[in-house]
Structures are given as C-alpha cells and as structure tokens.
Scaffold this motif. Sequence first.
Motif, short mmCIF file in Angstrom:
data_model
loop_
_atom_site.label_atom_id
_atom_site.label_comp_id
_atom_site.label_asym_id
_atom_site.label_seq_id
_atom_site.Cartn_x
_atom_site.Cartn_y
_atom_site.Cartn_z
N VAL A 132 0.81 -1.03 -0.14
CA VAL A 132 -0.05 -0.15 -0.07
C VAL A 132 0.94 1.24 0.04
O VAL A 132 1.92 1.35 0.77
N THR A 133 0.46 2.23 -0.85
CA THR A 133 1.01 3.55 -0.72
C THR A 133 0.04 4.61 -0.82
O THR A 133 -1.17 4.13 -0.52
N PRO A 134 0.18 5.75 -0.51
CA PRO A 134 -0.93 6.72 -0.37
C PRO A 134 -1.73 6.73 -1.64
O PRO A 134 -2.90 7.02 -1.35
N VAL A 135 -1.37 6.29 -2.59
CA VAL A 135 -2.06 6.42 -4.02
C VAL A 135 -2.35 5.00 -4.75
O VAL A 135 -3.25 4.90 -5.65
N GLU A 136 -1.63 3.88 -4.14
CA GLU A 136 -2.06 2.79 -4.84
C GLU A 136 -2.18 1.39 -3.72
O GLU A 136 -1.63 1.42 -2.59
N LYS A 137 -2.78 0.46 -4.06
CA LYS A 137 -3.09 -0.59 -3.28
C LYS A 137 -3.13 -1.81 -4.06
O LYS A 137 -3.90 -1.86 -4.95
N LEU A 138 -2.01 -2.71 -4.08
CA LEU A 138 -1.87 -3.67 -4.99
C LEU A 138 -1.81 -4.99 -4.21
O LEU A 138 -1.12 -5.19 -2.88
N LYS A 139 -2.57 -6.09 -4.52
CA LYS A 139 -2.93 -7.19 -3.70
C LYS A 139 -1.62 -8.17 -4.06
O LYS A 139 -1.31 -8.36 -5.41
N ILE A 140 -1.12 -9.02 -3.00
CA ILE A 140 -0.15 -9.89 -3.40
C ILE A 140 -0.47 -11.19 -2.81
O ILE A 140 -1.61 -11.42 -1.96
N ALA A 141 0.18 -12.35 -2.88
CA ALA A 141 -0.17 -13.75 -2.33
C ALA A 141 0.76 -13.90 -1.05
O ALA A 141 1.88 -13.76 -1.05
N VAL A 142 0.34 -14.68 0.09
CA VAL A 142 1.26 -14.93 1.00
C VAL A 142 0.64 -16.48 1.42
O VAL A 142 -0.42 -16.55 1.65
N GLU A 143 1.59 -17.46 1.25
CA GLU A 143 1.27 -19.01 1.43
C GLU A 143 0.98 -19.39 2.75
O GLU A 143 0.19 -20.24 3.04
N ASP A 144 1.56 -18.39 3.85
CA ASP A 144 1.46 -18.80 5.36
C ASP A 144 1.31 -17.53 6.11
O ASP A 144 0.25 -16.81 6.20
N LEU A 145 2.29 -16.98 6.58
CA LEU A 145 2.44 -15.55 7.23
C LEU A 145 3.42 -14.98 6.48
O LEU A 145 4.44 -15.52 6.00
N PRO A 146 3.46 -13.80 6.59
CA PRO A 146 4.35 -12.86 5.76
C PRO A 146 5.64 -12.70 6.19
O PRO A 146 6.72 -12.57 5.63
N PHE A 147 5.90 -13.23 7.60
CA PHE A 147 7.06 -12.85 8.09
C PHE A 147 7.62 -14.41 8.89
O PHE A 147 6.98 -14.96 9.29
N ARG A 148 8.85 -14.56 9.11
CA ARG A 148 9.45 -15.50 9.91
C ARG A 148 10.16 -15.07 11.05
O ARG A 148 11.22 -13.97 10.86
N ALA A 149 10.16 -15.56 12.41
CA ALA A 149 10.79 -15.08 13.43
C ALA A 149 12.10 -16.12 13.46
O ALA A 149 11.90 -17.24 13.60
N VAL A 150 13.36 -15.57 13.03
CA VAL A 150 14.44 -16.29 12.94
C VAL A 150 15.37 -16.17 14.00
O VAL A 150 16.48 -16.93 14.12
N ALA A 151 15.05 -15.38 15.08
CA ALA A 151 16.00 -15.34 16.32
C ALA A 151 15.19 -14.96 17.60
O ALA A 151 14.35 -14.36 17.38
N VAL A 152 15.91 -15.33 18.65
CA VAL A 152 15.04 -15.05 19.91
C VAL A 152 16.41 -14.58 20.96
O VAL A 152 17.31 -15.49 20.92
N ARG A 153 16.16 -13.64 21.95
CA ARG A 153 17.19 -13.43 22.75
C ARG A 153 16.37 -12.80 24.12
O ARG A 153 15.18 -12.43 23.85
N ARG A 154 17.01 -12.94 25.11
CA ARG A 154 16.47 -12.44 26.33
C ARG A 154 16.81 -10.85 26.65
O ARG A 154 18.19 -10.52 26.08
N ASP A 155 16.12 -10.11 27.15
CA ASP A 155 16.49 -8.78 27.40
C ASP A 155 15.74 -8.62 28.93
O ASP A 155 14.61 -8.14 28.84
N GLY A 156 16.64 -8.83 29.93
CA GLY A 156 15.85 -8.78 31.05
C GLY A 156 14.88 -10.03 31.41
O GLY A 156 15.11 -10.94 30.97
N ASP A 157 13.70 -9.71 31.65
CA ASP A 157 12.58 -10.63 31.60
C ASP A 157 11.73 -10.60 30.43
O ASP A 157 10.92 -11.33 30.42
N ASP A 158 12.21 -10.02 29.36
CA ASP A 158 11.51 -10.16 28.12
C ASP A 158 12.24 -11.11 26.97
O ASP A 158 13.49 -11.17 27.01
N LEU A 159 11.14 -11.48 26.17
CA LEU A 159 11.95 -12.29 25.12
C LEU A 159 11.88 -11.29 23.68
O LEU A 159 10.76 -10.58 23.47
N ILE A 160 12.84 -11.03 23.11
CA ILE A 160 13.03 -10.18 21.82
C ILE A 160 13.08 -11.30 20.63
O ILE A 160 14.04 -12.06 20.50
#
Length: 181
Positions: free
Chosen positions: A77-105
């Motif tokens: 999407v842009t301010p003037v156009e909207k173009l449909k695309i295909a996504v087979e599953d979910l658009p992103f992959r979570a490829v790394a995890v780390r701890r930051d104090g008590d939180d997961l990043i």
Amino acid sequence: MDDQKPGLKAIVEAAKQAPGRGLPPVHLWNPEHCGEIDIVIRRDGVWMHEGSPIGREALVRLFSTVLRKDPDGYHLVTPVEKLKIAVEDLPFRAVAVRRDGDDLILTTDVGDEVRAGEADAIVVETDPETGEPAPRVHVRRDLWARITRSVFYELVEMAEEVDGRLVVRSGGRAFSLGAVA
C-alpha cells in the motif's frame, strides 16, 4: 526488478520514506485498489516476483514496511495505490530470539524486532491431525511471523513447566508453548 512497472515504482518510493523515520502509516492510507502484482511470499519466507526470488534484502525490507493485511488479503500500500499480493502462510518468519531482562525479543527475517508481551503475543496452535505445533508471534497491526523450528526449540529450552504445560514469560505475560509430552 530493474524494469519496474508503474505500481512497483510507487511502492518502492513510498517504502523509502520508512528508514530512520519509523514505519510508513499504511493503516491510515486508503487508496483505490489497483489490482494484483505478481509477488508471492512463500511459506519458507522467500519473496518472489514474477516467479523469481527477490534477491536484494533491502528491497524485501522496503516492501515489508508497506505491507498491510485487509479483510480480502495482503496488499502493498502507498498513499495512492493498493496492490494485492499472495502470502502462502504468514508474511514473516521469526528467525532469532534473545532475552532482554525478563523479556523475549524475537527478530524477523525482514529485521523487525518484537518484544513479546501484551501487544505482541506468542501464540501456538496445534494441528489436530498431526499434533505439530504452529507457533507465531504478532509483529504489527494484523501481521504475524511464523516462529521457525530452531527458534521454537530455543523457546522450549527457556520454558518452565506450569500445570502440565511449557510456559515462557515476557512483557509481564505467560505464553503457553504446549502440553508437556
């Protein structure tokens, strides 16, 4: 990708506004639907254009910043156009995890960092037929990342057993990864 079609050019230009200024406000843009563009985000996270992988990581990152999910599917999407695309599953992959104090990043394949918590939940659904977990994490708006197998295993290693379930904690919340086998 060098001989860009007019719609693709506008998407690249709109996305270029993101670096250093945060993400473009695609949720506020309501352009006319301009059709479809031959971009597919495969199940393995590879972005394809007209049957070929988009090899430039910077271009994939640029496109990811103007991606939006609407009731009828995923769009660039842009301010003037909207173009449909295909996504087979979910658009992103979570490829790394780390701890930051008590939180997961969690870090996605397009460079987003997500602090798991109230706004960005970790959800694990289980396939009723195979029993396989399908973990995901919320990234932004209605966009999610599939947690890769290796990252899921890391989360399992960090988990504690609570009432017969494996649980990780982050952002003041507890997220169930599934029942203890």
